[in-house]
Design a protein around this motif. Structure first.
Motif, short mmCIF file in Angstrom:
data_model
loop_
_atom_site.label_atom_id
_atom_site.label_comp_id
_atom_site.label_asym_id
_atom_site.label_seq_id
_atom_site.Cartn_x
_atom_site.Cartn_y
_atom_site.Cartn_z
N THR A 187 21.88 -13.45 16.42
CA THR A 187 23.17 -12.89 16.02
C THR A 187 24.12 -13.93 15.43
N ALA A 188 23.76 -15.19 15.53
CA ALA A 188 24.53 -16.31 14.96
C ALA A 188 23.62 -17.53 15.06
N PRO A 189 23.96 -18.64 14.40
CA PRO A 189 23.08 -19.80 14.46
C PRO A 189 22.76 -20.27 15.87
N ASN A 190 23.69 -20.05 16.83
CA ASN A 190 23.46 -20.51 18.20
C ASN A 190 23.50 -19.36 19.20
N ARG A 191 23.20 -18.14 18.72
CA ARG A 191 23.24 -16.99 19.62
C ARG A 191 21.93 -16.20 19.53
N LEU A 192 21.51 -15.70 20.69
CA LEU A 192 20.29 -14.91 20.77
C LEU A 192 20.53 -13.71 21.67
N LYS A 193 20.23 -12.52 21.13
CA LYS A 193 20.36 -11.30 21.89
C LYS A 193 18.97 -10.76 22.22
N LEU A 194 18.72 -10.47 23.49
CA LEU A 194 17.43 -9.96 23.94
C LEU A 194 17.62 -8.52 24.41
N VAL A 195 16.82 -7.64 23.85
CA VAL A 195 16.97 -6.21 24.13
C VAL A 195 15.75 -5.73 24.91
N PHE A 196 16.00 -4.92 25.95
CA PHE A 196 14.96 -4.38 26.80
C PHE A 196 14.78 -2.89 26.53
N GLU A 197 13.69 -2.34 27.00
CA GLU A 197 13.43 -0.93 26.77
C GLU A 197 14.49 -0.07 27.42
N ASN A 198 14.92 -0.48 28.61
CA ASN A 198 15.99 0.20 29.32
C ASN A 198 16.55 -0.77 30.35
N GLY A 199 17.49 -0.32 31.15
CA GLY A 199 18.10 -1.18 32.15
C GLY A 199 17.62 -0.89 33.56
N ASP A 200 16.44 -0.26 33.69
CA ASP A 200 15.96 0.12 35.02
C ASP A 200 15.74 -1.08 35.92
N ASN A 201 15.19 -2.17 35.37
CA ASN A 201 15.03 -3.40 36.15
C ASN A 201 16.28 -4.23 35.96
N ARG A 202 17.22 -4.05 36.87
CA ARG A 202 18.53 -4.69 36.69
C ARG A 202 18.49 -6.20 36.94
N GLU A 203 17.40 -6.67 37.51
CA GLU A 203 17.26 -8.11 37.72
C GLU A 203 16.68 -8.81 36.50
N LEU A 204 16.04 -8.06 35.62
CA LEU A 204 15.32 -8.65 34.51
C LEU A 204 16.16 -9.59 33.65
N PRO A 205 17.38 -9.23 33.26
CA PRO A 205 18.17 -10.17 32.44
C PRO A 205 18.40 -11.52 33.13
N LEU A 206 18.56 -11.50 34.46
CA LEU A 206 18.78 -12.74 35.19
C LEU A 206 17.50 -13.57 35.24
N LEU A 207 16.37 -12.90 35.39
CA LEU A 207 15.10 -13.62 35.40
C LEU A 207 14.83 -14.26 34.04
N ILE A 208 15.16 -13.54 32.96
CA ILE A 208 14.99 -14.11 31.62
C ILE A 208 15.88 -15.33 31.46
N ALA A 209 17.09 -15.27 32.02
CA ALA A 209 18.02 -16.39 31.91
C ALA A 209 17.51 -17.64 32.61
N LEU A 210 16.54 -17.48 33.52
CA LEU A 210 15.98 -18.62 34.25
C LEU A 210 14.65 -19.09 33.67
N ALA A 211 14.27 -18.58 32.51
CA ALA A 211 13.01 -18.99 31.89
C ALA A 211 13.03 -20.48 31.55
N PRO A 212 11.91 -21.20 31.76
CA PRO A 212 11.86 -22.61 31.39
C PRO A 212 11.87 -22.75 29.86
N ILE A 213 12.63 -23.70 29.36
CA ILE A 213 12.75 -23.88 27.92
C ILE A 213 11.97 -25.13 27.49
N PHE A 214 10.99 -24.91 26.63
CA PHE A 214 10.14 -25.98 26.10
C PHE A 214 10.58 -26.35 24.68
N SER A 215 10.29 -27.57 24.30
CA SER A 215 10.50 -28.00 22.92
C SER A 215 9.35 -27.47 22.07
N LYS A 216 9.67 -26.66 21.08
CA LYS A 216 8.63 -26.07 20.25
C LYS A 216 7.82 -27.14 19.52
#
Length: 623
Positions: free
Chosen positions: A191-220
């Motif tokens: 959505t911008a040079p330093n912004r990323l929006k992640l969309v899910f099928e629905n919001g049924d798993n309300r913990e999912l956004p928090l788990l994604i936020a804890l994903a390990p980040i590797f250098s590509k």
């Protein structure tokens, strides 16, 4: 959605990563691709929580770290076991990867995530690689704004493309439950040079956004994507406060401080990462590790054996005060330590058999004779918390959740009156033995010639208990002595930690020692531990092979709960189903961390709800 995938920038540029991200955004904005509409009503914030609101403001440090802690010096930590991998997120080698790259107790030394967790709260996340975050109440999407200062240890900036790469490489080549979580992302929108929006099928798993936020980040650019799923000792490049200095497979890992660490002045890092060097040494057995600690070769060590904790401090350094014992209270549910039962085995397929076996562990005898009376008996999976069902009759809401599964919960568990068998401590309590024998009879077993045999097949009930150290072996032998009184043919096999993990991963065991760690916010990780899908998934944590529709439904309920009240009801109902399923012989717990240390290293005055965290300690010699 991915943009500008195949463009190769061949020119030199100091900020090439950021320029690439900017061009990506410009091309995407001008393309015919349809971007999701921006919901301006959702505010940006510095932190998010699973339930309720985060406790800290944007510039407040975590309360269990000392912002004034001095920097410098070295700490040497010790673990029993070995390692042959530097990637804990894959099936091959994931169970035997090096300690300290990314974990609560030893620190997130190499790999970081978009947000970082505060262990002073049930489940709140604060900005790290992402300086701001936002998500709607529906939790159908989450958007991150990266900190422009975020850098990997090689000096290259952390970009949106690195985030996308990290999520996709684990989705495609990682092990459960991580790959399942990241596979739930349906769209990725820059959505911008330093912004990323992640969309899910629905919001049924309300913990999912928090788990994604804890994903390990590797250098590509520094990650071998093709061979990511292969066990490797090639050091990953992360954005954390340390870099690898020494790697000696199976023996030693040394982390050295990155003097250019990008986040050292952030509030969430105040009081963390205080040592210039962290050494993690590996020892094949617990006795050798203990001796190394007594000699000062290991400076801080967590103790789990009450006998060692009660009697192991008669050496000179402990007597003269150079070694200090700490009991650090924990504010989270007690971990469920037990002997896991592999229900894939024919002899354990009947839960009545498993219930009978659960009755034959004489806790009182073991606690008094082996552990100096320091343990408390474990009953369920969230003991010592509001999430536990023990001692509580099911609420109306719990009964409603359990109504579609009338056979999933035993009546006494439903009413809150169930407790583990209370033997008299003699090691041969006749009352308990008779009750267990009656349960075996219900399952078609009877005593013949002093052997407990299946009346249909004539086979004696036989199994092996897998252990990885002398303490587990000692406990198994105590349990076996009681089993033998009812004619059960049980044995113990001790193997080294590497073989132990290999056999456990491949489900090559009858019974095995295991610990189910608990938190105040259990969520999607329960799919990997207990769901039917995970029962036969290689690399999952469903060691027992549970396949119970009630379990699957209740995990859905707890991850989708929109209020704390509904969440608590769902977890308690889940606890009742697990207890009734008799998937393990429950053992014992303590309500504190037992940690001893030499005076050369200093703990903070306050600790997290989860106990000790060595990345908040510091050197007594540092200035």
């Amino acid at each position: 959605m991915r943009f500008l995938k195949d463009i190769d920038f061949s020119f030199e540029c100091k900020n090439v990563g950021r320029l690439a991200a900017a061009l990506t955004f410009l091309v995407a904005a001008g393309s015919s691709a349809t971007l999701l509409a921006d919901d301006e009503s959702v505010p940006w914030t510095h932190a998010i929580s699973m339930h309720g609101s985060p406790a800290l403001g944007p510039d407040e440090p975590f309360p269990y770290a000392n912002p004034e802690a001095p920097k410098g010096g070295t700490i040497t930590l010790g673990v029993q076991g070995t390692f042959d991998s530097l990637n804990s997120f894959i099936v091959q080698g994931g169970w035997t990867s090096a300690r300290g790259m990314r974990e609560r107790q030893f620190g997130n030394n190499i790999l970081e995530s978009l947000l970082v967790r505060s262990y002073a709260e049930p489940f709140s996340l604060y900005g790290l690689i992402a300086q701001r975050v936002r998500m709607p109440d529906s939790r159908e999407w989450i958007e991150f704004e990266l900190n422009p200062d975020a850098k990997f240890s090689d000096g290259s900036p952390v970009t949106v493309d690195d985030i996308i790469f990290s999520l996709e490489i684990i989705r495609d080549k990682g092990r459960p439950p991580y790959r399942n979580w990241y596979a739930a992302i349906k769209e990725k929108e820059v959505t911008a040079p330093n912004r990323l929006k992640l969309v899910f099928e629905n919001g049924d798993n309300r913990e999912l956004p928090l788990l994604i936020a804890l994903a390990p980040i590797f250098s590509k650019k520094n990650t071998d994507a093709e061979n990511f799923d292969k066990s490797s000792l090639n050091p990953p490049v992360g954005s954390g406060p340390y870099k690898f200095k020494t790697i000696e497979p199976g023996r030693l890992v040394v982390y050295e401080k990155n003097p250019d660490y990008w986040a050292k002045d952030l509030a969430v890092k105040a009081g963390f990462d205080n040592f210039d060097e962290i050494r993690v040494e590996y020892f094949r057995d617990e006795t050798t590790l203990q001796e190394a600690f007594k000699k000062g070769l290991v400076q801080a060590l967590q103790f789990r054996d009450p006998a060692r904790w009660a009697t192991g401090f008669d050496f000179p350094a402990a007597k003269n005060g150079d070694v200090i014992q700490l009991e650090i209270p924990r504010g989270v549910p007690a971990p469920m330590q037990g002997i896991a039962i592999n229900t894939r085995r024919e002899q354990f397929s009947d839960r009545t058999v498993r219930k009978a076996l659960r009755m034959l562990f004489d806790f009182e005898w073991v606690n008094r004779n082996l552990y100096y009376g320091l343990y408390k008996r474990t009953a369920g999976y969230w003991d010592n918390s509001e999430l536990s069902s023990i001692g509580r009759p099911a609420s109306d809401r719990e009964r409603e959740l359990l109504a579609p599964f009338p056979d999933a919960v035993d009546p006494e568990v439903m009413e809150g009156t169930w407790r583990p068998a209370d033997a008299d401590g003699s090691g041969r309590d006749r009352k308990v033995l008779r009750a267990a024998l009656a349960e075996f009879a219900k399952a078609g077993y009877s005593l013949k010639d002093r052997k407990l045999v299946d009346e249909k097949t004539g086979n004696q009930l036989s199994f092996e208990i897998l252990a990885k150290n002398e303490d587990e072996e000692k406990l198994a032998l105590a349990y076996i002595r009681t089993l033998e009184l009812l004619g059960i043919n049980a044995s113990v096999r001790s193997v080294d930690p590497s073989q132990f993990e290999d056999r456990r991963t491949k489900r090559d065991f009858d019974m095995v020692f295991n610990t189910w760690y608990a938190s105040l916010s259990p969520g999607a990780e329960q799919y990997g531990r207990w769901s039917s899908k995970a029962a036969e998934t290689e690399g999952s944590f469903n060691f027992v092979g549970a396949r119970e529709p009630a379990i699957d439904a209740l995990i859905d309920e707890l991850v989708g709960a929109r209020s704390r009240e509904n969440f608590v009801d769902a977890v308690r109902a889940f606890d009742r189903v697990l207890i009734s399923g008799a998937y393990a012989v429950p053992l014992y717990h303590v309500s504190a961390d037992w940690v001893a240390h030499w005076k050369q290293v200093v703990p903070p005055q306050h600790h997290s709800l989860y106990g000790h965290e060595f990345d908040t300690w510091w050197s007594a010699d540092a200035q």
